[in-house]
Design an enzyme around this catalytic site. Structure first.
Site, short mmCIF file in Angstrom:
data_model
loop_
_atom_site.label_atom_id
_atom_site.label_comp_id
_atom_site.label_asym_id
_atom_site.label_seq_id
_atom_site.Cartn_x
_atom_site.Cartn_y
_atom_site.Cartn_z
N ASP A 136 -4.47 10.74 13.61
CA ASP A 136 -4.79 10.23 12.27
C ASP A 136 -5.48 8.88 12.35
O ASP A 136 -5.13 7.93 11.64
CB ASP A 136 -3.52 10.14 11.41
CG ASP A 136 -3.84 10.20 9.92
OD1 ASP A 136 -4.97 10.62 9.56
OD2 ASP A 136 -2.97 9.84 9.11
N LYS A 163 7.96 0.03 5.79
CA LYS A 163 7.43 1.34 5.41
C LYS A 163 8.59 2.22 4.98
O LYS A 163 9.44 2.58 5.80
CB LYS A 163 6.68 1.96 6.59
CG LYS A 163 6.12 3.33 6.34
CD LYS A 163 5.39 3.83 7.58
CE LYS A 163 4.83 5.21 7.39
NZ LYS A 163 4.11 5.68 8.60
N GLY A 213 0.83 -1.20 0.00
CA GLY A 213 0.00 0.00 0.00
C GLY A 213 0.86 1.25 0.00
O GLY A 213 2.09 1.18 -0.03
N GLY A 260 0.85 5.71 1.29
CA GLY A 260 0.22 6.84 1.97
C GLY A 260 0.77 8.13 1.40
O GLY A 260 1.48 8.14 0.38
N GLY A 261 0.45 9.23 2.07
CA GLY A 261 0.90 10.52 1.57
C GLY A 261 2.40 10.68 1.60
O GLY A 261 2.99 11.35 0.75
N VAL A 312 4.52 1.10 1.43
CA VAL A 312 4.69 -0.05 2.32
C VAL A 312 4.87 -1.31 1.47
O VAL A 312 4.09 -1.56 0.55
CB VAL A 312 3.49 -0.21 3.27
CG1 VAL A 312 3.71 -1.38 4.21
CG2 VAL A 312 3.26 1.06 4.06
#
Length: 614
Positions: free
Chosen positions: A437, A338, A317, A319-320, A324
């Site tokens: 978050d 990550k 995946g 993120g901003g 990952v």
């Protein structure tokens, strides 16, 4: 003219770095014993936290009582006493996390106690230990002879006041070992355990000799010990080093001037700012790592990261600020790696994540296993969660959850697990951690769908006694962000901001959709909290799929009622996470319908889930 200025700046900066290095070289050998509060005069292997290179175990002497960080997986610990003998160093410390667990008697806070070891320092627990067996309730194990069972939600803890560990338990049961009191009048679990214990500290002869000679014990990238003696170089060596650096700097500087003058594409201000930013960022991150003492969590090289991820072959995946990947350690253990994007150059997210998660040890918080920092490249290695994020299981119409729709019992347990994790962050740590978050994307699920809170890149650490915190800019994700985070008129920012995010997330779990959905057929259904509130107010059926069993209907109603209390615009009306846990685990009878929530996700970005920090 700008090119000449660039050359002069570059040359002077190199010489300034060389001068600074010489200053460090002259001051490093002046390490000595020091006064540390009530502990008196102490010395190697301990050191004042402001001088991490003078020892192996930094102690914060300015705190009352003094504290020490033995490793990243747990701590810090309160230092009660340090005693030296001719051959042995004994320190008595107090595990603050375990102390809180013994006071609150919450068994989910009882986790395995391990001591960090490295090639140059080791610890031995001289206090007796208590063995516990943690088994899933579904195994249906009867308590063996001399063993007592304590039920803890979906699992049980088995222990013997005789500390008998000879009994055979199924392989699925995990073993937990914790310090034990020498004598106890009671046989209950929490009366047997002790948060205070003695440690025997042993430093290797090689490391002791290294420090005795003015060096510094370090780990190479392969994990082996090395003695860094670069701090004690001769004057002739320093002069040769200065000559080499100065000569190379002039050559590189001339090349830069030629490139600059021919192509004219370099901005002096941009180059200066970039150089300062990269240098200060690396120094800040390295200083942070040094201040956390000898690391129980391994530091990997970037080459190691590429090897364990097979050159980033399996992407899980993104993120901003990061991607990952699935990885595999040499021992065969799968991990999630990550990798922070290089464009995120200020190091804030890396330091935030390590600083906050290193203080945690809880079944509902993801475990950090390692890290990498090499130039601008940074990565964090976490335990692998086979079921991925909660996000892919809860939204109807999501192709990834077509064959994995979660039942109401599982959703209910997940909501309680997340609440316990947040309760721990807010009250169970030695410092209060605000996540900022909380959303389905940041909730990971293991093979048993046990939820674990992840992604602490926006987290903020503050003292427990501090009711409100100040923030220069808003942080969080649109649709989950509490109103006071982006508009101070709603009140002060506190742990209640995480409560709001939790409430919005659980409502999405219940509705199986985004809270703000412009694609629905009727205008009244666009904002789910308003729609579900109206049904509760009128006493209508909830209209949710799969609510066949009475217990599921009650649990769903509890999740909705709790969530509506959590998303109140006034932070003072929202419950604490401790209250949320009690409400979810309690009865529906005392529940009152909360005031109608009147805020909704910003209509300008109804489906935006990007994380912002403006």
């Amino acid at each position: 003219m700008a090119c000449v200025s660039l050359f002069v700046f570059f040359l002077l900066s190199r010489l300034l770095l060389l001068h600074s290095a010489e200053e460090v070289n002259r001051t490093l050998p002046n390490c000595s014993s020091f006064q540390c509060g009530k502990l008196g005069i102490i010395g190697f292997p301990f050191t004042d936290s402001s001088h991490p290179l003078c020892g192996l175990l930094p102690v914060k002497c300015d705190e009352m009582p003094p504290t020490i960080q033995l490793g990243w997986s747990r701590g810090p610990y309160e230092v009660i006493n340090i005693s030296y003998t001719n051959t042995t160093l004994i320190t008595r410390i107090k595990d603050l996390l375990l102390s809180d667990a013994l006071i609150t008697q919450k068994c989910e806070s009882v986790t395995n106690f391990t001591l960090p070891n490295s090639p140059f320092i080791s610890f031995k627990l001289t206090t007796p230990s208590q063995t516990l067996f943690k088994c899933n309730r579904t195994l249906g194990i009867a308590s063996p002879r001399n063993f007592t069972r304590r039920n803890c939600g979906d699992y049980s803890l088995y222990y013997s006041h005789l500390n008998d560990d000879s009994q055979s338990f199924p392989a699925q049961c995990s073993i937990i070992q914790l310090p034990r009191k020498k004598h106890s009048d009671k046989d209950t679990l929490f009366s047997l355990l002790s948060a205070e214990f003695d440690l025997e500290v042993n430093v290797s002869e090689a490391c002791s000799s290294c420090y005795g000679g003015g060096g510094h014990c370090e780990l190479e990238q392969n994990g082996k010990f090395q003695c860094d003696i670069a701090k004690k170089v001769t004057w002739s060596q320093r002069r040769l080093k200065a000559t080499v650096i100065a000569t190379s700097s002039v050559g590189i500087g001339v090349l830069m001037v030629i490139i600059c003058c021919f192509w004219g594409k370099f901005s002096l201000n941009k180059i200066i700012n970039f150089w300062k930013k990269e240098t200060l960022t690396h120094q800040d991150v390295e200083a942070f790592l040094r201040n956390h003492g000898p690391l129980v969590i391994r530091r990997y090289s970037y080459a190691d990261i590429k090897t364990m991820t097979k050159s980033f072959n399996d992407k899980l995946g993104q993120g901003g600020y990061s991607n990952v990947y699935k990885g595999k350690l040499q021992d065969g253990c799968f991990v999630a790696v990550k990798v922070l994007k290089e464009s995120k150059g200020n190091g804030d997210e890396f330091v935030n994540e390590v600083a906050s998660i290193s203080r945690t040890s809880h079944v509902n918080i993801v475990t950090l296993k390692g890290f990498c920092i090499e130039g601008s490249k940074r990565a964090l290695i976490y335990e692998f969660m086979s079921n991925g994020s909660l996000e892919k299981f809860i939204y109807k119409g999501n192709p990834s959850n077509s064959n994995h729709q979660l039942g109401w019992e599982t959703l209910y347990k997940i909501s309680i697990g997340i609440a316990r994790g947040l309760e721990y962050l807010h009250r169970g740590c030695n410092a209060q951690i605000l996540h900022f978050d909380i959303k389905p994307h940041n909730i990971l699920l293991d093979e048993n769908f046990c939820p674990k809170i992840s992604d602490f890149g926006l987290a903020k650490i503050c003292p427990r006694e501090k009711s409100f915190i100040s923030m220069v800019s808003a942080r969080g994700t649109i649709g989950y962000m509490a109103p006071e985070v982006f508009c101070r008129n709603f009140g002060g920012i506190s742990h209640k901001s995480d409560v709001y995010s939790y409430g919005m997330m659980v409502l999405e779990m219940v509705g199986g959709r985004k809270n703000f959905d412009a694609s629905v057929d009727f205008t009244s259904e666009i904002y789910f909290p308003h729609w579900i509130y109206k049904r509760l107010e009128l006493g209508e059926e909830l209209g949710l799929l799969g609510l066949l069993e009475k217990v599921d209907q009650e649990n769903a109603r509890k999740m909705i009622m709790v969530s509506l209390w959590c998303i109140q615009s006034d932070p003072s009306i929202r419950p604490s996470m401790s209250k949320v846990v009690n409400m979810l685990e309690g009865s529906l009878e005392p529940f009152k319908i909360p005031p109608k929530p009147f805020l909704c996700s910003p209509p300008s970005s109804p489906v935006d889930s990007s994380t912002i920090m403006v």
